[in-house]
Scaffold this motif. Structure first.
Motif, PDB file in Angstrom:
ATOM      1  N   ILE A 289       0.858  -1.180   0.000  1.00 16.59           N
ATOM      2  CA  ILE A 289       0.000   0.000   0.000  1.00 16.59           C
ATOM      3  C   ILE A 289       0.896   1.233   0.000  1.00 16.59           C
ATOM      4  O   ILE A 289       1.908   1.270   0.707  1.00 16.59           O
ATOM      5  CB  ILE A 289      -0.952   0.004   1.220  1.00 16.59           C
ATOM      6  CG1 ILE A 289      -1.925   1.180   1.126  1.00 16.59           C
ATOM      7  CG2 ILE A 289      -0.183   0.028   2.536  1.00 16.59           C
ATOM      8  CD1 ILE A 289      -3.085   1.074   2.097  1.00 16.59           C
ATOM      9  N   HIS A 290       0.545   2.217  -0.827  1.00 21.25           N
ATOM     10  CA  HIS A 290       1.409   3.389  -0.953  1.00 21.25           C
ATOM     11  C   HIS A 290       1.339   4.229   0.310  1.00 21.25           C
ATOM     12  O   HIS A 290       0.259   4.519   0.832  1.00 21.25           O
ATOM     13  CB  HIS A 290       1.003   4.229  -2.162  1.00 21.25           C
ATOM     14  CG  HIS A 290       2.067   5.160  -2.617  1.00 21.25           C
ATOM     15  ND1 HIS A 290       2.380   6.326  -1.950  1.00 21.25           N
ATOM     16  CD2 HIS A 290       2.932   5.080  -3.673  1.00 21.25           C
ATOM     17  CE1 HIS A 290       3.364   6.938  -2.578  1.00 21.25           C
ATOM     18  NE2 HIS A 290       3.726   6.211  -3.620  1.00 21.25           N
TER      19      HIS A 290
ATOM     20  N   ARG B 289       1.786   7.308   0.769  1.00 20.62           N
ATOM     21  CA  ARG B 289       1.218   8.651   0.653  1.00 20.62           C
ATOM     22  C   ARG B 289      -0.192   8.645   0.066  1.00 20.62           C
ATOM     23  O   ARG B 289      -0.960   9.564   0.324  1.00 20.62           O
ATOM     24  CB  ARG B 289       2.103   9.539  -0.233  1.00 20.62           C
ATOM     25  CG  ARG B 289       3.474   9.823   0.368  1.00 20.62           C
ATOM     26  CD  ARG B 289       4.266  10.761  -0.520  1.00 20.62           C
ATOM     27  NE  ARG B 289       3.705  12.099  -0.547  1.00 20.62           N
ATOM     28  CZ  ARG B 289       3.688  12.885  -1.623  1.00 20.62           C
ATOM     29  NH1 ARG B 289       4.168  12.425  -2.774  1.00 20.62           N
ATOM     30  NH2 ARG B 289       3.201  14.103  -1.558  1.00 20.62           N
ATOM     31  N   GLY B 290      -0.526   7.633  -0.706  1.00 22.62           N
ATOM     32  CA  GLY B 290      -1.814   7.663  -1.392  1.00 22.62           C
ATOM     33  C   GLY B 290      -2.700   6.470  -1.124  1.00 22.62           C
ATOM     34  O   GLY B 290      -3.627   6.201  -1.894  1.00 22.62           O
ATOM     35  N   GLY B 291      -2.438   5.755  -0.035  1.00 20.61           N
ATOM     36  CA  GLY B 291      -3.195   4.532   0.214  1.00 20.61           C
ATOM     37  C   GLY B 291      -4.471   4.715   1.004  1.00 20.61           C
ATOM     38  O   GLY B 291      -5.255   3.770   1.143  1.00 20.61           O
ATOM     39  N   GLY B 292      -4.695   5.904   1.542  1.00 20.24           N
ATOM     40  CA  GLY B 292      -5.917   6.142   2.291  1.00 20.24           C
ATOM     41  C   GLY B 292      -5.937   5.520   3.669  1.00 20.24           C
ATOM     42  O   GLY B 292      -7.006   5.374   4.269  1.00 20.24           O
TER      43      GLY B 292
ATOM     44  N   ARG C 152      -1.471  -4.346   4.666  1.00 25.83           N
ATOM     45  CA  ARG C 152      -0.463  -4.406   3.613  1.00 25.83           C
ATOM     46  C   ARG C 152       0.810  -3.679   4.037  1.00 25.83           C
ATOM     47  O   ARG C 152       0.786  -2.836   4.923  1.00 25.83           O
ATOM     48  CB  ARG C 152      -1.023  -3.804   2.316  1.00 25.83           C
ATOM     49  CG  ARG C 152      -2.207  -4.592   1.777  1.00 25.83           C
ATOM     50  CD  ARG C 152      -2.910  -3.890   0.635  1.00 25.83           C
ATOM     51  NE  ARG C 152      -4.141  -4.604   0.292  1.00 25.83           N
ATOM     52  CZ  ARG C 152      -5.109  -4.115  -0.485  1.00 25.83           C
ATOM     53  NH1 ARG C 152      -4.981  -2.902  -1.010  1.00 25.83           N
ATOM     54  NH2 ARG C 152      -6.190  -4.838  -0.734  1.00 25.83           N
ATOM     55  N   VAL C 153       1.903  -4.012   3.380  1.00 25.63           N
ATOM     56  CA  VAL C 153       3.198  -3.394   3.688  1.00 25.63           C
ATOM     57  C   VAL C 153       3.245  -1.998   3.082  1.00 25.63           C
ATOM     58  O   VAL C 153       2.953  -1.818   1.897  1.00 25.63           O
ATOM     59  CB  VAL C 153       4.354  -4.245   3.144  1.00 25.63           C
ATOM     60  CG1 VAL C 153       5.700  -3.611   3.481  1.00 25.63           C
ATOM     61  CG2 VAL C 153       4.286  -5.670   3.688  1.00 25.63           C
TER      62      VAL C 153
END
Length: 297
Positions: free
Chosen positions: A38-39, A41-44, A84-85
């Protein structure tokens, strides 16, 4: 370089059996990678400090260890986003590259700038290229295929992604506004000096040192107050190598091996996006080390 072989960064190590089970089909493989990461900065997701620190996992083996400590399940088993990582584009690209190499498919990470995340700005990004038997195919494993992209994110056409070397050449020729290239238009991490550091990163990734985007070494600097001719030469060789010039590839390999300004060596300076102060890291022991930081100016 044999891009079908693992590097120390892409090697799944003790978790090779997990990668054995992954599909070779590109859409299916990308879905598994997106299930794993999971990002940051942008994974929510609102990350805890420990979870956010996972963005500093440098090796695929460490990414998989982090996942297994939390989930202890095959990589294709669905994970909730919070499980998630945490990672970034580099991690999506490196895990995908690792899985492809594990199956004997030549693959490599590509460092540069993408124009498709928003209007009028080119975001720093890492994608994957793999050899399909006829040509190098560029794919963005961070993105799910969708019509709004306007192109196939698993076979990116020319002009959507530009290597750092290409952008540097355009900057030096006065063909682009360098302030439109960087991490984000709201951040100071952009401009000519930033593009230059990514030329170093592009070279390192090409040579099998798939380092974090905030790792620093050699002649990297946050200004352009230096002789830029060596950077021009490296960028020109990178572009030629991309166009199939084997002599350029050989020159890059020799210069990378011999020039300490180009090669990260054993010790790098980490500028983590987690907000922790810059710190030295030993790539041999895989441990942080004490030492004086470079003086500004």
């Amino acid at each position: 370089m044999d891009y079908a072989k693992q590097t120390p960064y892409s090697d799944p190590g003790a978790h090779a059996a997990l990668v054995d089970a992954l599909p070779s089909d590109i859409p299916e493989l990308v879905s598994v990678v997106q299930n794993l990461l999971i990002h940051y900065r942008g994974g929510g997701v609102e990350f805890t400090p420990d979870h956010l620190e996972e963005v500093n996992n440098r090796w695929v083996e460490a990414i998989l260890s982090t996942d297994q400590q939390r989930n202890a399940a095959p990589l294709a088993t669905p994970r909730e986003p919070v499980d998630r990582v945490a990672g970034c584009c580099r991690d999506y690209a490196l895990v995908t590259t690792s899985a492809l190499r594990h199956k004997g498919i030549p693959a490599r990470t590509r460092v540069g700038f993408a124009s498709y995340f928003g209007p009028a700005f080119n975001y720093d990004h890492v994608v994957v290229e793999y050899w399909n038997g006829d040509r190098w195919v560029m794919l963005d494993p961070q993105l799910e295929p969708a019509e709004h992209w306007g192109f196939d994110v698993q076979d990116i056409p020319a002009g959507k992604f530009h290597s750092a070397a290409e952008v540097w050449r355009a900057f030096r020729a006065g063909e682009i506004d360098d302030s439109l290239y960087g991490v984000d238009p709201s951040l100071p991490l952009r401009g000519g000096w930033f593009i230059r550091t990514y030329v170093f990163l592009q070279l390192a990734h090409l040579m099998g040192d798939e380092l974090l985007l905030w790792d620093g070494w050699g002649a990297m600097a946050d200004n352009l107050e230096m002789d830029l001719t060596p950077t021009d030469e490296i960028a020109a060789l990178l572009i030629a190598a991309d166009n199939g010039d084997e002599s350029a590839t050989a020159k890059l390999r020799d210069r990378y091996r011999e020039d300490p300004d180009l090669h990260p060596g054993n010790r790098i300076l980490v500028h983590s996006p987690t907000g922790t102060p810059p710190a030295w890291f030993d790539l041999t022991t895989r441990q942080p080390v004490d030492g004086p930081l470079p003086q500004a100016g």
